[in-house]
Motif scaffolding. Structure first.
Motif, short mmCIF file in Angstrom:
data_model
loop_
_atom_site.label_atom_id
_atom_site.label_comp_id
_atom_site.label_asym_id
_atom_site.label_seq_id
_atom_site.Cartn_x
_atom_site.Cartn_y
_atom_site.Cartn_z
N GLU A 42 1.90 -6.06 -52.20
CA GLU A 42 0.59 -5.62 -52.66
C GLU A 42 0.62 -4.20 -53.22
OE1 GLU A 42 -4.00 -5.50 -50.86
OE2 GLU A 42 -2.32 -6.21 -49.64
N CYS A 43 1.19 -3.25 -52.46
CA CYS A 43 1.17 -1.85 -52.89
C CYS A 43 2.53 -1.33 -53.33
CB CYS A 43 0.61 -0.96 -51.78
SG CYS A 43 1.72 -0.76 -50.37
N LYS A 44 3.58 -2.14 -53.13
CA LYS A 44 4.95 -1.81 -53.54
C LYS A 44 5.57 -0.67 -52.72
CE LYS A 44 4.15 -4.87 -56.66
NZ LYS A 44 4.55 -6.28 -56.38
N GLN A 45 4.91 -0.28 -51.62
CA GLN A 45 5.49 0.71 -50.73
C GLN A 45 6.33 0.01 -49.66
OE1 GLN A 45 5.02 4.10 -51.40
NE2 GLN A 45 4.11 3.18 -53.23
N GLU A 46 7.14 0.78 -48.95
CA GLU A 46 8.00 0.19 -47.93
C GLU A 46 7.18 -0.35 -46.76
OE1 GLU A 46 11.14 2.69 -46.65
OE2 GLU A 46 11.97 2.99 -48.66
N ASN A 47 7.53 -1.56 -46.32
CA ASN A 47 6.89 -2.14 -45.14
C ASN A 47 7.30 -1.37 -43.89
OD1 ASN A 47 5.50 -4.28 -46.42
ND2 ASN A 47 7.36 -5.54 -46.45
N THR A 48 6.41 -1.36 -42.90
CA THR A 48 6.73 -0.73 -41.62
C THR A 48 7.28 -1.73 -40.61
OG1 THR A 48 4.43 -1.04 -40.90
CG2 THR A 48 5.00 1.08 -41.92
N GLY A 49 7.14 -3.02 -40.90
CA GLY A 49 7.67 -4.07 -40.05
C GLY A 49 7.95 -5.29 -40.90
N ASP A 50 8.46 -6.34 -40.27
CA ASP A 50 8.77 -7.57 -40.99
C ASP A 50 7.49 -8.15 -41.61
OD1 ASP A 50 10.12 -9.80 -41.96
OD2 ASP A 50 9.88 -10.91 -40.08
N ILE A 93 -9.43 -2.88 -29.44
CA ILE A 93 -8.80 -3.83 -30.37
C ILE A 93 -8.66 -3.21 -31.75
CG2 ILE A 93 -9.13 -6.03 -31.57
CD1 ILE A 93 -10.45 -7.09 -29.01
N GLN A 94 -9.70 -2.55 -32.22
CA GLN A 94 -9.65 -1.92 -33.54
C GLN A 94 -8.57 -0.85 -33.61
OE1 GLN A 94 -13.66 -0.60 -34.22
NE2 GLN A 94 -14.46 -2.68 -34.48
N ASP A 95 -8.41 -0.09 -32.54
CA ASP A 95 -7.37 0.95 -32.52
C ASP A 95 -5.98 0.34 -32.68
OD1 ASP A 95 -9.18 3.00 -32.28
OD2 ASP A 95 -8.92 3.26 -30.11
N THR A 96 -5.74 -0.81 -32.04
CA THR A 96 -4.43 -1.45 -32.21
C THR A 96 -4.23 -1.90 -33.65
OG1 THR A 96 -5.09 -3.75 -31.67
CG2 THR A 96 -4.55 -2.29 -29.82
N GLN A 97 -5.28 -2.37 -34.27
CA GLN A 97 -5.17 -2.85 -35.65
C GLN A 97 -4.96 -1.70 -36.64
OE1 GLN A 97 -8.73 -5.19 -36.24
NE2 GLN A 97 -7.98 -6.90 -35.00
N LEU A 98 -5.46 -0.52 -36.29
CA LEU A 98 -5.33 0.64 -37.19
C LEU A 98 -4.03 1.40 -36.98
CD1 LEU A 98 -8.98 2.07 -37.01
CD2 LEU A 98 -7.98 0.60 -38.77
N THR A 99 -3.38 1.21 -35.85
CA THR A 99 -2.17 1.99 -35.55
C THR A 99 -0.90 1.16 -35.54
OG1 THR A 99 -2.51 1.71 -33.16
CG2 THR A 99 -3.48 3.67 -34.20
N ALA A 100 -1.01 -0.16 -35.58
CA ALA A 100 0.17 -1.03 -35.47
C ALA A 100 1.13 -0.82 -36.64
CB ALA A 100 -0.26 -2.49 -35.42
N ASN A 101 2.41 -0.87 -36.32
CA ASN A 101 3.46 -0.81 -37.35
C ASN A 101 4.09 -2.18 -37.61
OD1 ASN A 101 3.53 2.06 -37.98
ND2 ASN A 101 4.28 2.34 -35.89
N PHE A 102 3.79 -3.15 -36.73
CA PHE A 102 4.26 -4.52 -36.93
C PHE A 102 3.31 -5.45 -36.19
CE2 PHE A 102 6.59 -2.53 -33.48
CZ PHE A 102 6.56 -3.45 -32.46
N TYR A 103 3.41 -6.74 -36.47
CA TYR A 103 2.38 -7.69 -36.02
C TYR A 103 2.27 -7.79 -34.50
CZ TYR A 103 1.64 -9.25 -40.79
OH TYR A 103 1.32 -9.28 -42.12
N ASP A 104 3.37 -7.62 -33.78
CA ASP A 104 3.32 -7.77 -32.33
C ASP A 104 2.48 -6.69 -31.66
OD1 ASP A 104 5.11 -9.73 -32.99
OD2 ASP A 104 6.54 -9.27 -31.42
#
Length: 262
Positions: A13-21, A50-61
């Motif tokens: 989408e943004c062509k930047q490096e992913n933070t996780g798989d 819950i929102q804090d986890t969604q805003l700070t997560a680096n990968f899906y887990d």
């Protein structure tokens, strides 16, 4: 020597490096934020958590969801311990796997699959113990390593009003149950793999400067499906605390008749 830095490719989408798989933090933060208005748990503290986890997560887990109770069915009681009750259920939606740029929605995995529901005693009031157990699961689960049981989100029983964690489901139950049923059928290779996974799970906890404090055979779960053949994972993180939080030299933790060796 420092561990090598993982490279997960670039975001479509943004062509930047992913933070996780398949995970781009910058883009997924926007996707989650746009959906905040479409759900609520009815509890401001739970919503913010819950929102804090969604805003700070680096990968899906590391992502939690609010999972409406009516998205769960075939709910059956499994067991209870000193902390709460455990149930098995099926989850209609399944967990988030990646963002689908074409359909502009989350692609999900394991729809109508089994999950575990865990309620803590008297959790109709959000307690620090309830939140702490979830945080410890999120903090110690490493990307691409199934060593700590995954927490998908939080739900609430509309009748009992208890909040419940929604976790991955272990087909073989606890390691105690698995060994009782299958000990003589397990190869030495499988048994050694179990020991390796337990050791790596504890390593993940200790590398985060935490101590489990309730490690016993009932808090190690056995997964026997095609994705996790001969895989065990650590769970029961309710008593997990930072190693430097207090002097534990003269303290005893765990549940009788078993006391954690840490």
């Amino acid at each position: 020597m420092d561990d090598p830095i993982e490279y997960y490719g670039k975001c479509e989408e943004c062509k930047q490096e992913n933070t996780g798989d398949k995970y781009c933090k910058a883009c997924n933060v926007k996707h989650f934020q746009q959906n905040f208005k479409n759900w609520t748990s009815g509890n401001n503290d739970i919503d913010k958590f819950i929102q804090d986890t969604q805003l700070t997560a680096n990968f899906y887990d590391q992502v939690l969801e609010w999972i409406p109770y009516d998205k769960l069915y075939n709910i059956n009681y499994i067991s209870k311990d000193g902390f709460g009750k455990v149930y098995r259920a099926k989850w209609i939606d399944g967990y988030i796997n990646r963002w689908d740029n074409i359909n502009e929605n989350w692609e999900r995995f394991n729809s109508n699959g089994f999950v575990t529901l865990k309620s803590l005693n008297n959790s109709e009031n959000v307690t620090l113990e309830f939140i702490n157990e979830i945080i410890m699961h999120l903090k110690t689960r490493m990307p691409g390593k199934n060593l700590i049981v995954r927490v998908y989100g939080i739900t609430q029983d509309p009748e009992a009003k208890n909040y419940m964690m929604v976790l991955s489901y272990a087909e073989n139950g606890s390691l105690r149950n698995d060994l009782d049923r299958n000990y003589y059928e397990l190869t030495w290779e499988a048994k050694l793999k179990y020991l390796l996974h337990i050791t790596l799970g504890l390593q993940s906890i200790h590398e985060n400067e935490l101590i489990h404090r309730d490690l016993h055979i009932g808090n190690i779960l056995s997964f026997g499906n095609k994705s996790f053949e001969n895989q065990v994972m650590v769970t029961g993180m309710g008593l997990c605390k930072p190693a430097i939080l207090e002097n534990t030299k003269n303290s005893i933790y765990g549940v009788l008749p078993y006391v954690a060796p840490e």
